[in-house]
Design an enzyme around this catalytic site. Structure first.
Site, PDB file in Angstrom:
ATOM      1  CE1 TYR A   3     -10.444   7.031   3.878  1.00 32.46           C
ATOM      2  CE2 TYR A   3     -11.885   7.191   5.774  1.00 32.46           C
ATOM      3  CZ  TYR A   3     -10.930   6.512   5.062  1.00 32.46           C
ATOM      4  OH  TYR A   3     -10.458   5.324   5.531  1.00 32.46           O
ATOM      5  NE  ARG A  13      -2.677  -0.500   3.636  1.00 31.51           N
ATOM      6  CZ  ARG A  13      -2.504  -1.486   4.507  1.00 31.51           C
ATOM      7  NH1 ARG A  13      -2.677  -2.733   4.116  1.00 31.51           N
ATOM      8  NH2 ARG A  13      -2.162  -1.267   5.762  1.00 31.51           N
ATOM      9  CE1 TYR A  46      -2.924   4.372   0.776  1.00 34.49           C
ATOM     10  CE2 TYR A  46      -1.491   3.690   2.559  1.00 34.49           C
ATOM     11  CZ  TYR A  46      -2.725   3.664   1.941  1.00 34.49           C
ATOM     12  OH  TYR A  46      -3.745   2.941   2.484  1.00 34.49           O
ATOM     13  CD  GLN A  75      -4.733   1.614   8.483  1.00 37.87           C
ATOM     14  OE1 GLN A  75      -5.009   2.455   7.665  1.00 37.87           O
ATOM     15  NE2 GLN A  75      -3.566   1.038   8.505  1.00 37.87           N
ATOM     16  CB  SER A 122     -13.856  -2.484  11.373  1.00 34.23           C
ATOM     17  OG  SER A 122     -14.935  -2.976  10.629  1.00 34.23           O
ATOM     18  CB  THR A 123     -12.104   1.948  14.512  1.00 37.82           C
ATOM     19  OG1 THR A 123     -11.734   2.570  13.283  1.00 37.82           O
ATOM     20  CG2 THR A 123     -11.164   2.430  15.609  1.00 37.82           C
TER      21      THR A 123
END
Ligand SMILES: C[S@@+](CC[C@H](N)C(=O)[O-])C[C@H]1O[C@@H](n2cnc3c(N)ncnc32)[C@H](O)[C@@H]1O
Length: 260
Positions: A91, A65, A69, A165, A234-235
């Site tokens: 976001y 990833r 980025y 994450q 989800s956290t």
């Protein structure tokens, strides 16, 4: 200072409602808007605010990833170097768990351009509101879940713990359905050594399309963590196990109690 500038703003989590007035003004006035947002409705709406709004590349062919980025940061710099006033939109809060924004600002400043970041509403801000958590009560620790595990981050179980994450634990690439179970199992085992498997935790997802959708708040015991459905949004919230005792010597030093 060279001509060309970079302003990084956040949309917040909820569609439209979380954008600050300052962020909206920067988006509307920018020569070029580049965005990385989590849902198509926000992308469309940004294009109504500024027709020069364009999605940043999101290349899932990369192994890591981080490389994707870096490509985003590089793309932002291409426009800044052309002398444009660029607004990059991410976001949530654009500086919270967002590598490309910090990388682009650093690079722009290194090259002599004006660059700034405006704060936004993060997932953690929504969590405080939806779960009724005040970080001022017993403190709050926030970690990226993989980083928490592999660096054995020291934490205080009398204080709130937030792990981000959790769908991509141990995964430096991109999410694949089902790949999260291994990481969640390890996370549950590690947390259980500090809290016990019966400790109740919350898998939390803030509503993006509020008031049409409600936030998702799943309260489960740690033992159930590997079985629960999680998404990229989800956290995990781990409440304190017990209150921290106050040190009376320290209270006396601070003049909060008088020695008799
Ligand atoms: C790359 S980070 C981006 C965070 C974002 N910049 C912010 O300010 O919230 C992605 C992580 O943020 C958290 N997150 C994103 N959207 C969320 C949501 N709707 N509800 C709860 N957590 C969310 C999750 O932990 C997710 O894995």
């Amino acid at each position: 200072m060279k001509t060309g500038s970079l302003t990084v703003v956040g949309t917040g989590i909820q569609l439209v409602g979380h954008l600050t007035l300052a962020a909206k003004a920067w988006i509307e006035q920018a020569d070029k808007v580049l965005f990385a947002v989590a849902d198509p409705a926000t992308a469309k709406w940004l294009q109504t605010l500024n027709p020069a709004a364009e999605a940043l590349p999101y290349n899932t062919d990369n192994q890591r990833r981080r490389d994707t980025y870096q490509e985003m940061a590089d793309r932002i710099l291409v426009e800044v170097r052309q002398g444009l006033n660029v607004c990059a939109v991410f976001y949530g809060h654009p500086g919270v768990f967002a590598y490309p924004t910090h990388a682009a600002i650093k690079q722009a400043r290194r090259e002599g351009f004006r660059a700034q970041m405006l704060p936004g509403i993060s997932a953690e801000d929504c969590l405080f509101a939806d779960l009724g958590i005040d970080p001022g009560r017993c403190g709050c620790q926030s970690f990226e879940a993989t980083d928490f595990l592999i660096r054995e981050r020291k934490f205080d179980r009398t204080s709130a713990l937030i792990l981000w994450q959790i769908a991509t634990i141990g995964n430096l690439g991109f999410y694949r359905e089902g790949s999260e179970v291994r990481g969640l199992t390890v996370l549950a085992d590690v947390l259980a050594t500090h809290y016990g498997y019966e400790h109740e935790v919350v898998v939390y997802e803030a509503a993006v399309y509020y008031p049409v959708c409600e936030p998702s708040i799943a309260q489960i015991s740690l033992s159930k963590l590997p079985e629960i459905r999680v998404t990229l949004a989800s956290t995990l919230y781990v409440p304190p196990r017990s209150p921290a005792p106050a040190n009376s010597e320290m209270m006396a030093r601070l003049g909060m109690i008088v020695d008799s």
